[in-house]
Design an enzyme around this catalytic site. Structure first.
Site, PDB file in Angstrom:
ATOM      1  N   SER B  22      71.982  32.431  54.186  1.00  0.00           N
ATOM      2  CA  SER B  22      71.464  31.959  52.899  1.00  0.00           C
ATOM      3  C   SER B  22      70.009  31.533  53.024  1.00  0.00           C
ATOM      4  O   SER B  22      69.632  30.849  53.961  1.00  0.00           O
ATOM      5  CB  SER B  22      72.307  30.776  52.420  1.00  0.00           C
ATOM      6  N   ASP B  23      69.181  31.957  52.051  1.00  0.00           N
ATOM      7  CA  ASP B  23      67.799  31.527  52.054  1.00  0.00           C
ATOM      8  C   ASP B  23      67.317  31.353  50.628  1.00  0.00           C
ATOM      9  O   ASP B  23      68.111  31.463  49.681  1.00  0.00           O
ATOM     10  CB  ASP B  23      66.920  32.493  52.871  1.00  0.00           C
ATOM     11  N   LYS B 220      64.639  28.402  57.436  1.00  0.00           N
ATOM     12  CA  LYS B 220      64.369  28.898  56.089  1.00  0.00           C
ATOM     13  C   LYS B 220      63.760  27.773  55.265  1.00  0.00           C
ATOM     14  O   LYS B 220      64.219  26.617  55.357  1.00  0.00           O
ATOM     15  CB  LYS B 220      65.666  29.370  55.440  1.00  0.00           C
ATOM     16  N   ASP B 248      60.282  30.373  57.244  1.00  0.00           N
ATOM     17  CA  ASP B 248      60.465  31.652  56.541  1.00  0.00           C
ATOM     18  C   ASP B 248      60.764  31.383  55.077  1.00  0.00           C
ATOM     19  O   ASP B 248      61.784  30.775  54.749  1.00  0.00           O
ATOM     20  CB  ASP B 248      61.643  32.391  57.203  1.00  0.00           C
ATOM     21  N   GLU B 274      56.622  32.932  57.487  1.00  0.00           N
ATOM     22  CA  GLU B 274      57.098  34.314  57.343  1.00  0.00           C
ATOM     23  C   GLU B 274      57.363  34.617  55.875  1.00  0.00           C
ATOM     24  O   GLU B 274      57.888  33.768  55.149  1.00  0.00           O
ATOM     25  CB  GLU B 274      58.394  34.433  58.148  1.00  0.00           C
ATOM     26  N   GLU B 301      59.669  42.608  57.390  1.00  0.00           N
ATOM     27  CA  GLU B 301      61.035  43.118  57.262  1.00  0.00           C
ATOM     28  C   GLU B 301      61.246  43.878  55.961  1.00  0.00           C
ATOM     29  O   GLU B 301      62.106  44.745  55.883  1.00  0.00           O
ATOM     30  CB  GLU B 301      62.063  41.987  57.383  1.00  0.00           C
ATOM     31  N   ASP B 324      61.308  46.183  60.972  1.00  0.00           N
ATOM     32  CA  ASP B 324      62.749  46.244  60.760  1.00  0.00           C
ATOM     33  C   ASP B 324      63.187  47.642  61.179  1.00  0.00           C
ATOM     34  O   ASP B 324      62.509  48.626  60.882  1.00  0.00           O
ATOM     35  CB  ASP B 324      63.069  45.985  59.285  1.00  0.00           C
ATOM     36  N   HIS B 351      62.094  41.747  63.006  1.00  0.00           N
ATOM     37  CA  HIS B 351      63.156  41.161  62.206  1.00  0.00           C
ATOM     38  C   HIS B 351      64.488  41.669  62.735  1.00  0.00           C
ATOM     39  O   HIS B 351      64.636  42.838  63.065  1.00  0.00           O
ATOM     40  CB  HIS B 351      62.995  41.607  60.751  1.00  0.00           C
ATOM     41  N   GLY B 353      69.033  40.285  62.950  1.00  0.00           N
ATOM     42  CA  GLY B 353      70.073  39.562  62.236  1.00  0.00           C
ATOM     43  C   GLY B 353      70.882  40.561  61.434  1.00  0.00           C
ATOM     44  O   GLY B 353      71.146  41.676  61.910  1.00  0.00           O
TER      45      GLY B 353
END
Lengths: 433, 433
Positions: B22-23, B220, B248, B274, B301, B324, B351, B353
């Protein structure tokens, strides 16, 4: 009113058979539409009230845009559409975080959003009994500003400054509406210049364009320099020195070759070079502009969104901005773009052609003239005489001008018979192919 | 070898249930893959030779990427794959004029091309019995240069100059391969910093990260300034002054708010900011970079393609480039991007995850270290400890370093049981949801 269903159609026209639309990057386009119908629970004049819109592709991949349109359906079906809050409707689509990931604000999901947002404006125009150019041009400045998504724009233009621009233009709206209704909006034609046409056809169509009242034509270039020199000379001889000839490279070049190539064409006085390089290359366009002056640099039909337009203006990268009705997020993002262009004093000369792009984009230029820039100087809408017969309310060109449409909506509704016949892959045109 | 079939899968993980990932812009992602299997007419060690690749989305719209993958099928199925001409394979996909119209080189069609191109590299690695980082790092400089599509790059970097860079790095390849095999490649972790986590979880995970040997973590930010100040203070207290804390914003801000917000966080010494704004905004990033120094600016990304990367470098807009593996056109476009970054002396910190992004991108950084930039200074690959269990050859992290993978291919093959269980909408995980 409530949107009870969203319907998506894959419609394709086999234009590649005649080389209509052929250029240096797109040798065999089949002009296509990922087409949307929004159905409501209301009616007007005894007919169900619907909104029609589309985005334009050139064949393969049209089904990807159809899939993207369907991906938005859960956000649209069952929703109330408030014609006074089309900005909110637009932002709800564009801010969906999961779908936004596929852009952000570019590519298939963004084109799909354009189709839906334009359909919503077609619907709002029909509900109000107004053509969309007039629906927009009669909005209060505050309402117009609220259509735009201001995120990422405020370093170049704030909503407050946009409001000032619109207020400054407001007193002249009535007079300009009269002018528009009397004279129409200036057009130029790309019909003579497709790369796949013979020299004879080029010359004949160039002469016809001038006889028809056009003061600007356009030629495709970029595949072969000798061919381009020969074709541009033929066209210049055919139209004489007083008619503007734009040339269009459809993204064919890197920066240095663009400048070199244009120097070789300079003796024939091209008016603008369109899409000399990648539509993403702001700094590249700026370098090319410096290198080819006094030839103007034009681009925009493939610019993905308002953030890239903003930078083209900030960097002084273009002389002419060519909006497309269906690549950015439809009317709402184009309103933001028209405001940016007006703030920077750059004329907007829309991209059209394809299928239905002339029908859709005329509303934006006419709104711009009446309520935003207030001018048609050095502004022309592209015109190509393809596929208009498939629309319920096709554009009308008189003496090189678009006649302002009077029918309610955005002129984007295709005939039901065409939707059926050209449906891909099951319509009769494709089944028998 | 011949590619006999292309298979596309819609695979989704219900990560939104735990607020993992979540961001500020993406509150509820369901990490997803539009997944490709290329089947061939050959086998290795008694098993059919296949290539596996994917692009990453966060849920809704994953089916649009699947549709885009299928749109490329006619160009792939039945084609000969020459492992010595993967650049040609890549360009044949990307230059398809009709599919290109949906970008160009961005959005769903470009992400789909990434999935297919990465699958082709996975296949080539398996055919050669080499991990992809090594397959690339053992290519001759000329072969590497031929992987890239040089269109639109030559004003910043020519193939000739790229060849010189690669030749200059060639003598050190063997020693750096030894170093890489012995020490791995540095990582940083985003695991502590998701916006949906409690303060306690943030502090606990930050301490664990340091204990695990990481020298950089990431938080984040961008939803609420007071929250960000509190969380960054907690994290700084937890890790001490010697550990880098990146922050970020996931594209949350316009230019001026980005600079203001970062000034408020400055007391806690953030290492980089970021994605402060739109990934399309080259000039905006440049302005932010001037405004937030000495905090570094990182992005990448969501950068759509090499043309935008080129401009970020030309404009001096970023300190750190975050490639990415699956948004630009896979290995081939990333090779061009690594060469650009090396030419401009900008470190690449990928990037990762999502699902499988760590697995894929490690190959690119390791290739960069061995054969391109020749350095790991100020270079770290993002690491997030999600979803690795679904892969046949998951990443291994030891003392804050990625261990160089030894198995043939690109580490992008998902377990067959996971492909089945998480298939959307019919796999058991979704059927029972």
């Amino acid at each position: 009113m409530k949107i009870v269903s969203l319907e998506a159609h894959d419609v394709r026209f086999p234009t590649s058979r005649e080389l209509d639309g052929s250029d240096a990057m797109n040798p065999d386009p089949d002009y296509s539409a990922a087409y949307v119908v929004l159905r409501t629970d209301e009616s007007r004049d005894g007919r169900p009230l619907e909104g029609h819109g589309f985005c334009f592709t050139i064949g393969r991949g049209n089904e990807v845009c159809v899939a993207a349109i369907n991906a938005y359906a859960p956000l649209v079906e069952g929703a109330e559409l408030d014609p006074g809050d089309l900005g909110g409707f637009s932002r709800r689509l564009l801010h969906d975080s999961q779908l936004r990931w596929l852009g952000p604000e570019k590519g298939a999901v963004h084109m799909a959003a354009a189709a839906i947002i334009n359909a919503a404006f077609d619907l709002a125009g029909k509900a109000a009994g107004l053509p969309v150019w007039r629906l927009l041009a009669e909005m209060a400045p505050e309402q117009i500003v609220d259509l735009a998504d201001w995120r990422y724009l405020t370093d170049a233009l704030t909503p407050e400054r946009a409001l000032e621009l619109l207020r400054d233009a407001a007193p002249g709206r009535a007079a300009r509406t009269e002018t528009l209704l009397a004279r129409g909006y200036p057009a130029y034609t790309t019909t003579p210049g497709w790369l796949g046409y013979t020299d004879d056809k080029l010359v004949r169509l160039s002469r016809e364009a001038v006889a028809d009242g056009f003061t600007q034509i356009k030629l495709k270039v970029g595949a072969d320099l000798d061919d381009d020199v020969r074709r541009l000379r033929l066209a210049r001889d055919a139209v004489g020195p007083g008619v503007r000839i734009a040339v269009d490279a459809n993204q064919r070049w890197d920066v240095a070759p663009a400048i070199e190539w244009m120097r070789a064409l300079e003796p024939f006085a091209p008016y603008w070079i369109e899409e000399p390089t990648s539509p993403d290359d702001v700094l590249g366009h700026a370098a090319i502009r410096r290198g080819v002056a006094p030839v103007k640099v034009a681009t925009g039909e493939h610019i993905a969104n308002r953030v890239l337009v903003k930078q083209m203006l900030q960097a002084g990268a273009i002389d002419v901005l060519q909006i497309d009705a269906c690549r950015v997020a439809g009317v709402t993002e184009n309103v933001a773009i028209l405001l940016l262009a007006a703030a920077y004093g750059v004329p907007v000369c829309p991209h059209a052609g394809g299928v239905g792009l002339c029908e859709a984009v005329q509303h934006l230029s006419m709104f711009d003239f009446v309520a935003v820039s207030g001018s048609t100087e050095d502004r022309v809408i592209e015109y190509v005489d393809h596929l208009h017969e498939h629309f319920e309310d096709p554009v009308r060109i008189v003496q090189g001008h678009y006649v302002a449409p009077g029918a309610p909506g955005m002129s984007t509704q295709m005939k039901a018979t065409s939707l059926a016949a050209y449906a891909h892959p099951d319509g009769e045109i494709w089944r028998n192919h």
